[in-house]
Scaffold this motif. Structure first.
Motif, PDB file in Angstrom:
ATOM      1  N   MET A 164       0.841  -1.171   0.000  1.00 44.93           N
ATOM      2  CA  MET A 164       0.000   0.000   0.000  1.00 44.93           C
ATOM      3  C   MET A 164       0.896   1.248   0.000  1.00 44.93           C
ATOM      4  N   LYS A 165       0.463   2.298  -0.689  1.00 43.13           N
ATOM      5  CA  LYS A 165       1.201   3.552  -0.759  1.00 43.13           C
ATOM      6  C   LYS A 165       0.593   4.600   0.169  1.00 43.13           C
ATOM      7  N   LEU A 166       1.447   5.483   0.650  1.00 38.86           N
ATOM      8  CA  LEU A 166       1.014   6.632   1.429  1.00 38.86           C
ATOM      9  C   LEU A 166       1.237   7.863   0.562  1.00 38.86           C
ATOM     10  N   ILE A 167       0.158   8.600   0.302  1.00 38.61           N
ATOM     11  CA  ILE A 167       0.205   9.737  -0.611  1.00 38.61           C
ATOM     12  C   ILE A 167      -0.280  10.994   0.092  1.00 38.61           C
ATOM     13  N   ASN A 168       0.448  12.088  -0.112  1.00 39.23           N
ATOM     14  CA  ASN A 168      -0.025  13.389   0.345  1.00 39.23           C
ATOM     15  C   ASN A 168      -0.930  13.914  -0.763  1.00 39.23           C
ATOM     16  N   SER A 169      -2.236  13.847  -0.565  1.00 37.04           N
ATOM     17  CA  SER A 169      -3.209  14.263  -1.584  1.00 37.04           C
ATOM     18  C   SER A 169      -3.145  15.758  -1.857  1.00 37.04           C
ATOM     19  N   THR A 170      -2.755  16.527  -0.871  1.00 37.69           N
ATOM     20  CA  THR A 170      -2.688  17.978  -1.034  1.00 37.69           C
ATOM     21  C   THR A 170      -1.603  18.375  -2.026  1.00 37.69           C
ATOM     22  N   THR A 171      -0.462  17.693  -1.981  1.00 36.02           N
ATOM     23  CA  THR A 171       0.662  18.033  -2.869  1.00 36.02           C
ATOM     24  C   THR A 171       0.875  16.990  -3.961  1.00 36.02           C
ATOM     25  N   ASP A 172       0.063  15.934  -3.962  1.00 38.01           N
ATOM     26  CA  ASP A 172       0.180  14.837  -4.928  1.00 38.01           C
ATOM     27  C   ASP A 172       1.589  14.226  -4.912  1.00 38.01           C
ATOM     28  N   THR A 173       2.063  13.946  -3.698  1.00 37.60           N
ATOM     29  CA  THR A 173       3.400  13.394  -3.491  1.00 37.60           C
ATOM     30  C   THR A 173       3.302  12.039  -2.793  1.00 37.60           C
ATOM     31  N   VAL A 174       4.060  11.062  -3.274  1.00 38.17           N
ATOM     32  CA  VAL A 174       4.127   9.753  -2.609  1.00 38.17           C
ATOM     33  C   VAL A 174       5.128   9.862  -1.469  1.00 38.17           C
ATOM     34  N   LEU A 175       4.670   9.581  -0.246  1.00 37.68           N
ATOM     35  CA  LEU A 175       5.536   9.631   0.929  1.00 37.68           C
ATOM     36  C   LEU A 175       6.183   8.288   1.204  1.00 37.68           C
ATOM     37  N   ALA A 176       5.481   7.191   0.871  1.00 35.58           N
ATOM     38  CA  ALA A 176       6.018   5.843   1.079  1.00 35.58           C
ATOM     39  C   ALA A 176       5.341   4.885   0.114  1.00 35.58           C
ATOM     40  N   ASN A 177       6.120   4.009  -0.465  1.00 37.91           N
ATOM     41  CA  ASN A 177       5.577   2.983  -1.360  1.00 37.91           C
ATOM     42  C   ASN A 177       5.229   1.697  -0.630  1.00 37.91           C
ATOM     43  N   ASP A 178       5.711   1.560   0.608  1.00 34.75           N
ATOM     44  CA  ASP A 178       5.453   0.353   1.395  1.00 34.75           C
ATOM     45  C   ASP A 178       4.879   0.752   2.750  1.00 34.75           C
ATOM     46  N   LEU A 179       3.576   0.998   2.777  1.00 37.92           N
ATOM     47  CA  LEU A 179       2.889   1.362   4.016  1.00 37.92           C
ATOM     48  C   LEU A 179       2.357   0.094   4.663  1.00 37.92           C
ATOM     49  N   ARG A 180       2.870  -0.214   5.841  1.00 30.94           N
ATOM     50  CA  ARG A 180       2.376  -1.357   6.605  1.00 30.94           C
ATOM     51  C   ARG A 180       1.364  -0.857   7.629  1.00 30.94           C
ATOM     52  N   GLN A 181       0.430  -1.725   7.989  1.00 26.14           N
ATOM     53  CA  GLN A 181      -0.617  -1.326   8.918  1.00 26.14           C
ATOM     54  C   GLN A 181      -0.495  -2.076  10.230  1.00 26.14           C
TER      55      GLN A 181
ATOM     56  N   TYR B 206      -3.381   2.474  13.985  1.00 24.91           N
ATOM     57  CA  TYR B 206      -4.779   2.889  14.136  1.00 24.91           C
ATOM     58  C   TYR B 206      -5.517   1.896  15.026  1.00 24.91           C
ATOM     59  N   PRO B 207      -6.294   2.335  15.978  1.00 22.61           N
ATOM     60  CA  PRO B 207      -6.420   3.701  16.478  1.00 22.61           C
ATOM     61  C   PRO B 207      -5.199   4.068  17.319  1.00 22.61           C
ATOM     62  N   CYS B 208      -4.845   5.332  17.295  1.00 22.55           N
ATOM     63  CA  CYS B 208      -3.657   5.789  18.022  1.00 22.55           C
ATOM     64  C   CYS B 208      -3.664   7.311  18.091  1.00 22.55           C
ATOM     65  N   ARG B 209      -3.373   7.859  19.276  1.00 25.03           N
ATOM     66  CA  ARG B 209      -3.302   9.312  19.453  1.00 25.03           C
ATOM     67  C   ARG B 209      -1.901   9.798  19.776  1.00 25.03           C
ATOM     68  N   SER B 210      -1.079   8.887  20.300  1.00 34.02           N
ATOM     69  CA  SER B 210       0.289   9.275  20.645  1.00 34.02           C
ATOM     70  C   SER B 210       1.176   8.038  20.587  1.00 34.02           C
ATOM     71  N   ILE B 211       2.478   8.276  20.522  1.00 39.07           N
ATOM     72  CA  ILE B 211       3.419   7.166  20.395  1.00 39.07           C
ATOM     73  C   ILE B 211       4.592   7.379  21.346  1.00 39.07           C
ATOM     74  N   HIS B 212       5.421   6.345  21.452  1.00 35.45           N
ATOM     75  CA  HIS B 212       6.688   6.456  22.170  1.00 35.45           C
ATOM     76  C   HIS B 212       7.749   5.772  21.322  1.00 35.45           C
ATOM     77  N   THR B 213       8.994   6.046  21.629  1.00 38.74           N
ATOM     78  CA  THR B 213      10.088   5.412  20.899  1.00 38.74           C
ATOM     79  C   THR B 213      10.971   4.573  21.833  1.00 38.74           C
ATOM     80  N   PHE B 214      10.381   4.089  22.914  1.00 35.92           N
ATOM     81  CA  PHE B 214      11.121   3.209  23.814  1.00 35.92           C
ATOM     82  C   PHE B 214      11.482   1.930  23.069  1.00 35.92           C
ATOM     83  N   PHE B 215      12.667   1.415  23.321  1.00 36.97           N
ATOM     84  CA  PHE B 215      13.167   0.164  22.729  1.00 36.97           C
ATOM     85  C   PHE B 215      13.349   0.258  21.214  1.00 36.97           C
ATOM     86  N   MET B 216      13.403   1.467  20.691  1.00 39.77           N
ATOM     87  CA  MET B 216      13.703   1.650  19.271  1.00 39.77           C
ATOM     88  C   MET B 216      15.172   2.003  19.128  1.00 39.77           C
TER      89      MET B 216
END
Length: 112
Positions: free
Chosen positions: A1-18, A44-54
């Motif tokens: 799956m691709k992630l696209i910025n519809s506002t600027t018509d730009t592909v942000l990622a060609n491999d979007l994992r869910q 999803y669903p998600c409102r905030s994240i952390h980067t522990f153990f990254m």
């Protein structure tokens, strides 16, 4: 799956994992050594994240129910807690340095 910025018509990622289940969101990018430059993770669903153990920095996009960008964090380092946006309903994590051209108010799309 691709992630696209519809506002600027730009592909942000060609491999979007869910990550839409509890366990896939919980695991996220923890313990990974890196993230391919053309990939992203949608929590999803998600409102905030952390980067522990990254082990690497990430860029973060916070989306509302209509996939409109309500928040952005760049170069979030391991061991930190991201912002919490009350309107956020999902989060996109990308490798650090991938958010050029993305602004609050842009609309993102997911395409096959």
């Amino acid at each position: 799956m691709k992630l696209i910025n519809s506002t600027t018509d730009t592909v942000l990622a060609n491999d979007l994992r869910q990550a839409h289940s509890f366990w896939s969101r919980f695991k996220g990018l923890m313990f990974k050594c890196s993230m391919p430059s053309d990939s992203a993770l949608h929590l999803y669903p998600c409102r905030s994240i952390h980067t522990f153990f990254m082990k690497f920095n990430i860029d973060v996009i916070y989306l509302d129910e209509e996939n409109k960008v309500v928040g952005i964090e760049t170069n979030l380092i391991p061991g930190k807690i991201g912002w919490r946006y009350k309107d956020a309903r999902s989060v996109i994590e990308l490798p650090a340095g991938k958010l050029y051209g993305v602004s609050t108010g842009d609309t993102l799309a997911f395409a096959e």
